[in-house]
Motif scaffolding. Structure first.
Motif, mmCIF file in Angstrom:
data_model
loop_
_atom_site.group_PDB
_atom_site.id
_atom_site.type_symbol
_atom_site.label_atom_id
_atom_site.label_comp_id
_atom_site.label_asym_id
_atom_site.label_seq_id
_atom_site.Cartn_x
_atom_site.Cartn_y
_atom_site.Cartn_z
ATOM 1 N N MET A 333 0.825 -1.194 0.000
ATOM 2 C CA MET A 333 0.000 0.000 0.000
ATOM 3 C C MET A 333 0.864 1.252 0.000
ATOM 4 S SD MET A 333 -2.940 -0.990 -0.252
ATOM 5 C CE MET A 333 -3.836 -2.539 -0.112
ATOM 6 N N ILE A 334 0.560 2.167 -0.919
ATOM 7 C CA ILE A 334 1.285 3.430 -0.999
ATOM 8 C C ILE A 334 0.349 4.588 -0.676
ATOM 9 C CG2 ILE A 334 2.685 4.944 -2.464
ATOM 10 C CD1 ILE A 334 4.004 2.197 -1.912
ATOM 11 N N GLY A 335 -0.844 4.564 -1.242
ATOM 12 C CA GLY A 335 -1.814 5.624 -0.981
ATOM 13 C C GLY A 335 -1.938 6.571 -2.153
ATOM 14 N N GLU A 336 -1.067 7.562 -2.173
ATOM 15 C CA GLU A 336 -1.175 8.611 -3.184
ATOM 16 C C GLU A 336 -0.737 8.107 -4.570
ATOM 17 O OE1 GLU A 336 -0.157 12.055 -5.279
ATOM 18 O OE2 GLU A 336 1.399 11.843 -3.739
ATOM 19 N N GLU A 337 -1.549 8.430 -5.580
ATOM 20 C CA GLU A 337 -1.338 7.893 -6.926
ATOM 21 C C GLU A 337 0.034 8.259 -7.501
ATOM 22 O OE1 GLU A 337 -4.237 9.255 -5.933
ATOM 23 O OE2 GLU A 337 -5.504 7.479 -6.073
ATOM 24 N N GLY A 338 0.384 9.538 -7.388
ATOM 25 C CA GLY A 338 1.644 10.004 -7.960
ATOM 26 C C GLY A 338 2.845 9.319 -7.313
ATOM 27 N N LYS A 339 2.732 9.082 -6.010
ATOM 28 C CA LYS A 339 3.830 8.454 -5.274
ATOM 29 C C LYS A 339 4.004 6.996 -5.722
ATOM 30 C CE LYS A 339 5.647 7.861 -0.653
ATOM 31 N NZ LYS A 339 5.231 7.487 0.696
ATOM 32 N N ALA A 340 2.879 6.327 -5.927
ATOM 33 C CA ALA A 340 2.942 4.927 -6.361
ATOM 34 C C ALA A 340 3.625 4.820 -7.727
ATOM 35 C CB ALA A 340 1.538 4.333 -6.405
ATOM 36 N N THR A 341 3.266 5.732 -8.631
ATOM 37 C CA THR A 341 3.875 5.706 -9.972
ATOM 38 C C THR A 341 5.372 5.981 -9.887
ATOM 39 O OG1 THR A 341 1.970 7.127 -10.387
ATOM 40 C CG2 THR A 341 3.136 6.336 -12.298
ATOM 41 N N GLN A 342 5.721 6.899 -8.982
ATOM 42 C CA GLN A 342 7.124 7.268 -8.817
ATOM 43 C C GLN A 342 7.944 6.077 -8.291
ATOM 44 O OE1 GLN A 342 7.236 10.584 -6.141
ATOM 45 N NE2 GLN A 342 9.477 10.699 -6.258
ATOM 46 N N ILE A 343 7.407 5.375 -7.298
ATOM 47 C CA ILE A 343 8.117 4.217 -6.754
ATOM 48 C C ILE A 343 8.227 3.121 -7.812
ATOM 49 C CG2 ILE A 343 8.049 2.377 -5.011
ATOM 50 C CD1 ILE A 343 6.649 4.379 -3.153
ATOM 51 N N MET A 348 11.658 0.251 -11.755
ATOM 52 C CA MET A 348 11.994 -0.004 -13.166
ATOM 53 C C MET A 348 13.464 0.317 -13.411
ATOM 54 S SD MET A 348 9.208 -0.834 -15.113
ATOM 55 C CE MET A 348 9.187 -0.125 -16.733
ATOM 56 N N ASP A 349 13.940 1.415 -12.792
ATOM 57 C CA ASP A 349 15.349 1.789 -12.947
ATOM 58 C C ASP A 349 16.261 0.681 -12.437
ATOM 59 O OD1 ASP A 349 14.511 4.172 -13.975
ATOM 60 O OD2 ASP A 349 14.764 5.304 -12.093
ATOM 61 N N GLN A 350 15.774 -0.080 -11.458
ATOM 62 C CA GLN A 350 16.570 -1.198 -10.933
ATOM 63 C C GLN A 350 16.274 -2.504 -11.678
ATOM 64 O OE1 GLN A 350 16.964 -1.528 -6.586
ATOM 65 N NE2 GLN A 350 15.490 0.139 -6.465
ATOM 66 N N GLY A 351 15.505 -2.399 -12.767
ATOM 67 C CA GLY A 351 15.241 -3.590 -13.583
ATOM 68 C C GLY A 351 14.138 -4.474 -13.039
ATOM 69 N N ILE A 352 13.251 -3.885 -12.213
ATOM 70 C CA ILE A 352 12.160 -4.690 -11.658
ATOM 71 C C ILE A 352 10.820 -4.085 -12.046
ATOM 72 C CG2 ILE A 352 11.070 -5.475 -9.510
ATOM 73 C CD1 ILE A 352 13.805 -5.838 -8.368
ATOM 74 N N PHE A 353 9.966 -4.902 -12.613
ATOM 75 C CA PHE A 353 8.676 -4.425 -13.099
ATOM 76 C C PHE A 353 7.558 -4.860 -12.147
ATOM 77 C CE2 PHE A 353 5.211 -4.979 -16.548
ATOM 78 C CZ PHE A 353 4.689 -3.727 -16.277
ATOM 79 N N ILE A 354 7.051 -3.880 -11.378
ATOM 80 C CA ILE A 354 5.888 -4.088 -10.518
ATOM 81 C C ILE A 354 4.907 -2.972 -10.848
ATOM 82 C CG2 ILE A 354 5.020 -4.229 -8.147
ATOM 83 C CD1 ILE A 354 7.837 -4.876 -7.231
ATOM 84 N N PRO A 355 3.708 -3.301 -11.299
ATOM 85 C CA PRO A 355 2.811 -2.222 -11.693
ATOM 86 C C PRO A 355 2.262 -1.451 -10.500
ATOM 87 C CG PRO A 355 1.742 -4.354 -11.947
ATOM 88 C CD PRO A 355 3.150 -4.633 -11.520
ATOM 89 N N ALA A 356 2.114 -0.132 -10.685
ATOM 90 C CA ALA A 356 1.412 0.711 -9.709
ATOM 91 C C ALA A 356 -0.063 0.628 -10.080
ATOM 92 C CB ALA A 356 1.911 2.146 -9.808
ATOM 93 N N VAL A 357 -0.862 0.112 -9.179
ATOM 94 C CA VAL A 357 -2.294 -0.021 -9.453
ATOM 95 C C VAL A 357 -3.006 1.176 -8.836
ATOM 96 C CG1 VAL A 357 -4.335 -1.431 -9.126
ATOM 97 C CG2 VAL A 357 -2.117 -2.525 -9.496
ATOM 98 N N ARG A 358 -3.757 1.882 -9.666
ATOM 99 C CA ARG A 358 -4.389 3.129 -9.233
ATOM 100 C C ARG A 358 -5.874 3.130 -9.551
ATOM 101 N NH1 ARG A 358 -1.050 6.595 -13.218
ATOM 102 N NH2 ARG A 358 -0.968 4.578 -14.225
ATOM 103 N N PHE A 359 -6.561 4.178 -9.095
ATOM 104 C CA PHE A 359 -7.942 4.413 -9.479
ATOM 105 C C PHE A 359 -8.044 4.408 -10.999
ATOM 106 C CE2 PHE A 359 -11.420 7.217 -10.678
ATOM 107 C CZ PHE A 359 -12.444 6.732 -9.899
#
Ligand code: PLP
Length: 398
Positions: A333-343, A348-359
């Motif tokens: 859980m991250i909460g804020e949409e922009g923060k989730a996308t940023q993380i 991704m920069d570290q070569g790991i793909f985990i999608p940020a799921v948002r509204f």
């Protein structure tokens, strides 16, 4: 720019400003724990291919054989002239696997939900859905015209109140004049797609029996993974025989594409006659049906059991450090949409793909990173994920 494009550009701008803009990412490799995007390798934790079957040789072979024998396309809807052998084999394979009298496969799980719910209900009926059910169920409920009531997530008191209210409503004089008795359908997922937690199926079965309601359970994230025969959470809870309508997808643990409804013979015969996405849509390509049937067979084999054990071992390894419900879906859980996308983009920069799921996939302000673990991940993959999460301070336990 014409008027349409002008208006849409302005709407898109609003979506961007809310941090909710979505874009496709092109993947240049097969599904699996290691994928390639834009020429770069990524460790993939985004896929619902829980048992690693999407690129399995047995499924590819089945698809290839089906193409050779039955061609690339089905030609028409199954009722019109496209009911090919691979579709019949798939229906039978799914029914046998699930231990139900019959099954009917659709082109997707989305179509299966729409087909079944709209065929069963009309505007005199009531549909009670969990607050967190998948969009396909909400859309189907709206399209059916039935009175939709939403109960709090896994909240049995709330559900009971709705069932009481529905009973009173059904008894009202205006509704008792209609050609058939009004009905109540309860719909839930078994393992929830974005939270990974479980529905209280035993208690829900008790309630639906007490009130004479029908129950539909979407096992999209549970079939192939739970229960003695890997039929799903309903089997694990020993209530599968009491659930009237069992639904699932062939696109997740089964590694192909399509959806199914399982249940009694009358249910399936009725859907063949009344489920509009089944009747008015070209049958799935033979390759998809054959691959799905091969996936269902593989899940039931010794290999299937080994894959399941591997998946649970991977989930356990991550769950030592990250809060989880013990399912293959591990939301952070991250909460804020922009923060989730940023993380997500730092990962991704570290070569790991985990999608940020948002509204609108989840509620506003409930954005999360949704990790999905699969049987195809190695222990080293899980360690690499943990190291990346630690670097971003996303691991709370030590
Ligand atoms: C993915 C999903 C569906 C839709 O299945 P598709 O075959 O992908 O259309 C339905 N319900 C749930 C809970 C899902 O996660």
């Amino acid at each position: 720019m014409n008027a349409l494009d002008e208006e849409l550009s302005s709407r898109l701008k609003d979506i961007r400003e809310e941090g909710l803009y979505r874009e496709l990412r092109r993947i240049d490799s097969a599904q699996g724990p290691h994928i390639e995007m834009d020429g770069k390798p990524f460790l993939n934790f985004s896929s619902n291919d829980y048992l690693g079957l999407a690129n399995d040789p047995a499924l590819k072979e089945a698809a290839t054989e089906a193409v050779k024998k039955f061609g690339a396309g089905a030609g028409s809807s199954r009722l019109l002239g496209g009911s090919l052998t691979p579709h019949h084999i798939l229906d039978e394979t799914v029914a046998t696997f699930k231990g139900t009298a019959a099954a009917l496969c659709f082109s997707s799980g989305y179509a299966a939900a729409a087909g079944a719910i709209c065929a069963l209900l009309n505007s005199n009926d009531v549909i009670a859905v969990d607050k967190l059910v998948h969009a396909c169920i909400v859309d189907a409920a709206r399209l059916s015209g039935a009175k939709m009531r939403v109960f709090g997530h896994n909240n049995l008191n709330d559900l009971e109140k709705i069932l009481r209210w529905a009973d009173q409503r059904h008894a009202s004089p205006s509704l008792s004049q209609t050609d058939r008795r009004p009905r109540t359908l309860i719909v839930t997922e078994s393992i929830f797609s974005m939270d990974g937690d479980r529905a209280p199926l035993r208690e829900m079965v008790r309630l639906k029996e007490q009130f004479g309601a029908w129950l539909m359970v979407d096992e999209a994230h549970a079939t192939g993974l739970y229960g003695k025969s890997r039929r799903g959470l309903a089997e694990e809870c020993v209530v599968d025989k009491q659930i009237e309508i069992q639904m699932g997808t062939l696109g997740k643990a089964f590694g192909s594409a399509g959806g199914y409804i399982c249940g009694s013979r009358p249910l399936i015969d009725y859907l063949i006659n009344r489920a509009r996405p089944f009747i008015f849509s070209t049958a799935p390509v033979p390759a998809a049906a054959a691959a799905a049937a091969a996936g269902v067979r593989l899940v039931q084999s010794k290999t299937g059991e080994e894959r399941r054990s591997q998946l649970w071992a991977n989930v356990a390894a991550l769950s030592r450090y990250v809060e989880s419900e013990g399912s293959a879906i591990i939301p952070m859980m991250i909460g804020e949409e922009g923060k989730a996308t940023q993380i997500a983009s730092s990962l991704m920069d570290q070569g790991i793909f985990i999608p940020a799921v948002r509204f609108p996939t989840v509620g506003r302000g409930e954005a999360r990173l949704r990790v999905t673990m699969t049987a195809a991940h190695s222990r080293a993959d899980v360690e690499q994920l943990l190291a990346a999460l630690r670097a971003l301070n996303l691991v709370n336990k030590t």
